[in-house]
Scaffold this active site. Structure first.
Site, PDB file in Angstrom:
ATOM      1  N   GLU A   1       0.835  -1.207   0.000  1.00 36.44           N
ATOM      2  CA  GLU A   1       0.000   0.000   0.000  1.00 36.44           C
ATOM      3  C   GLU A   1       0.872   1.260   0.000  1.00 36.44           C
ATOM      4  O   GLU A   1       1.875   1.343   0.711  1.00 36.44           O
ATOM      5  CB  GLU A   1      -0.891  -0.003   1.246  1.00 36.44           C
TER       6      GLU A   1
ATOM      7  N   PHE B   1       0.624   5.761  -0.096  1.00 33.93           N
ATOM      8  CA  PHE B   1      -0.277   6.926   0.008  1.00 33.93           C
ATOM      9  C   PHE B   1       0.161   8.009  -0.964  1.00 33.93           C
ATOM     10  O   PHE B   1       1.300   8.008  -1.439  1.00 33.93           O
ATOM     11  CB  PHE B   1      -0.365   7.440   1.453  1.00 33.93           C
ATOM     12  N   VAL B   2      -0.757   8.925  -1.251  1.00 33.12           N
ATOM     13  CA  VAL B   2      -0.484   9.949  -2.257  1.00 33.12           C
ATOM     14  C   VAL B   2       0.424  11.031  -1.660  1.00 33.12           C
ATOM     15  O   VAL B   2       0.093  11.626  -0.641  1.00 33.12           O
ATOM     16  CB  VAL B   2      -1.820  10.577  -2.728  1.00 33.12           C
TER      17      VAL B   2
ATOM     18  N   TYR C   1     -22.548   4.932   4.972  1.00 31.71           N
ATOM     19  CA  TYR C   1     -21.593   3.907   5.382  1.00 31.71           C
ATOM     20  C   TYR C   1     -20.926   3.298   4.148  1.00 31.71           C
ATOM     21  O   TYR C   1     -21.447   3.389   3.034  1.00 31.71           O
ATOM     22  CB  TYR C   1     -22.289   2.794   6.174  1.00 31.71           C
TER      23      TYR C   1
ATOM     24  N   LYS D   1     -21.370  -5.446   5.156  1.00 35.59           N
ATOM     25  CA  LYS D   1     -20.544  -5.008   4.013  1.00 35.59           C
ATOM     26  C   LYS D   1     -20.260  -6.189   3.079  1.00 35.59           C
ATOM     27  O   LYS D   1     -20.261  -6.041   1.860  1.00 35.59           O
ATOM     28  CB  LYS D   1     -19.212  -4.420   4.500  1.00 35.59           C
TER      29      LYS D   1
ATOM     30  N   TYR E   1       1.642  -2.103   4.749  1.00 29.84           N
ATOM     31  CA  TYR E   1       1.564  -0.643   4.776  1.00 29.84           C
ATOM     32  C   TYR E   1       2.990  -0.146   4.607  1.00 29.84           C
ATOM     33  O   TYR E   1       3.746  -0.078   5.583  1.00 29.84           O
ATOM     34  CB  TYR E   1       0.986  -0.171   6.114  1.00 29.84           C
TER      35      TYR E   1
END
Ligand code: FAD
Length: 309
Positions: free
Chosen positions: A18, A20-21, A124, A167, A271
Site C-alpha cells: 500500500e 499513500f499519495v 456507510y 458489508k 503498509y
C-alpha cells in the site's frame, strides 16, 4: 509423477503493497519510480489510498490511472465516501474503469475533522459497495476495511462484526484489516468472522517497524494493543534505529509466520508508508520473494480473492 511436480504449488503467502499519495509533484514522481521498482518483487497488487473529506481526490485517481493504465501494475484504488456527492464518486469510478483498474477498496473514511456531519450521499461503506455493485456489476473486485481490535466509533465487538457482515453481504470480495501486532487476538477474531458466515479472504494489514517513535505513534493512532514482548524487545534499543529495524523485522516476521500457520491467511498486505527497506527486510526474512519467483506466481492472475487461489 514428474508432471505433478512441475505444477506450481500455491505459495505459503502472496503479498501486496500500500502507498499513500505524496504532497508534492516531485514526491509523486519518486513514488512512481518506487512502485515500479517494488513491483519487481512480484506483489499480487499495489494499492493507493484516498484522502477522505470530499476534496475530489483527483491525485489518487491520476496515480491509479498511471499505475494501472501506463505502468501496467495491478492496482487497487481506495475510495472513501465521507463528504462525497455521488457525482464525484461517479467521476472517480469512471476514471478507474477507463484505466483498466478492477479493484476498489470501498471505505467510508473518517468523519469530518471539525465534527460536522458528512455532506456525502452515502452514510456507510456498505452504501458505497451497493452503489458500485449496482452500477458496475462484477467489473470491480471490491474490498472492505475491518478492525480486529475494534473501531474508535464503536466498542461493541458483536455490532462491529455485524456491520462487517453487512458489508460482505452487500457484495465485498475481500477484507483488509487495520494494522495490528497482537497475532493471537487476530486469530481469535478470524474465527469469529468465519463463525458468522463470512467466507471471503481476510488479508491482514502489516505495518513494518522502522523507528521506535513511528512504531509507538502509529499504534497509538490506530488504538491497537502493543504486546509486551514487542515492548520488551524494542524499548531497550529504542535510540538505535538500525537495531530497532533489525529486531522489528524479526518480530513482525514471526507474527506473519504465526498468521500464515493459523490457516486463516494466505496473503500479507504491507503498509509501506511509501518506504522500501523495512517491508523488503520482512519479505526477505520470510523468503517470500524467492518463493513467488520460484513458483512463477504472477500478479493479477492470482489475486487473493479470485476463486482459483
Ligand atoms: P464503515 O464500515 O462504514 O464503518 C464506519 C463506522 O460506522 C464504524 O464505527 C462502524 O462500526 C459503524 N457502522 C457501520 N455500519 C453501521 C450501521 N449499519 N449502523 C450503525 N453504525 C454502523 N481512510 C481514508 O481516508 N483513506 C483511505 O485510503 C483509507 N484506507 C484504509 C484502508 C484500510 C485497510 C483500513 C482498515 C482503513 C482505511 N481508512 C482509510 C480508514 C477508514 O476510512 C476509517 O477507519 C473510517 O472511520 C471507517 O471506514 P469504514 O470503511 O470501515 O466504514
Amino acid at each position: 509423477l514428474e508432471q505433478a511436480h512441475s505444477v506450481a504449488l500455491p505459495p505459503p503467502a502472496t503479498f501486496s503493497f500500500e502507498f499513500f499519495v505524496p504532497k508534492t509533484s516531485q514526491g509523486v514522481q519518486n513514488l512512481y519510480d518506487r512502485m515500479d521498482r517494488m513491483y519487481d518483487l512480484n506483489p499480487i497488487f499495489i494499492d493507493i489510498t484516498w484522502n477522505a473529506g470530499g476534496r475530489s481526490s483527483t491525485l489518487t485517481n491520476d496515480m491509479v490511472y498511471t499505475a494501472q493504465g501506463a505502468l501496467g501494475l495491478e492496482t487497487c484504488m481506495h475510495l472513501t465516501c465521507t463528504n462525497m456527492k455521488v457525482e464525484l464518486i461517479d467521476e472517480a469510478l469512471e476514471k478507474a474503469y477507463k484505466s483498466g483498474c478492477q479493484n476498489i477498496l470501498a471505505l467510508r473514511g473518517d468523519p469530518p475533522l471539525d465534527g460536522s456531519e458528512s455532506t456525502g450521499d452515502f452514510k456507510y461503506a456498505k452504501d458505497l459497495i451497493n452503489y458500485i455493485r449496482n452500477k458496475y456489476g462484477d467489473h470491480f473486485n471490491i474490498g472492505v476495511a475491518a478492525y480486529p481490535e475494534g473501531h474508535p466509533e464503536e466498542t461493541d465487538e458483536q455490532l462491529i462484526l455485524k456491520y462487517l457482515k453487512e458489508k460482505c453481504d452487500a457484495g465485498a470480495d475481500f477484507i483488509i484489516t487495520q494494522m495490528f501486532y497482537d497475532a493471537e487476538n487476530f486469530i481469535k477474531w478470524c474465527s469469529q468472522v468465519r463463525k458468522i458466515g463470512i467466507n471471503i479472504p481476510i488479508i491482514p494489514g502489516i505495518m513494518p517497524i522502522s523507528t521506535y517513535s513511528a512504531f509507538i505513534r502509529r499504534a497509538k493512532w490506530s488504538q491497537i494493543v502493543i504486546p509486551q514482548h514487542f515492548l520488551d524487545a524494542l524499548d531497550p534499543i529504542k535510540e538505535d534505529d538500525y537495531l530497532v529495524r533489525e529486531r522489528g523485522t524479526e518480530l513482525v516476521s514471526d507474527m506473519c509466520n504465526q498468521l500464515i500457520k493459523s490457516g486463516y491467511v494466505n496473503h500479507l498486505h504491507f503498509y509501506t508508508m511509501n518506504l522500501e527497506r523495512a517491508t523488503i527486510m520482512i519479505l526477505e526474512r520470510l523468503k517470500l520473494v524467492e518463493y513467488i519467483k520460484d513458483h512463477d506466481v504472477i500478479g493479477g492472475d492470482v489475486l487473493p480473492w479470485r476463486k482459483s487461489l
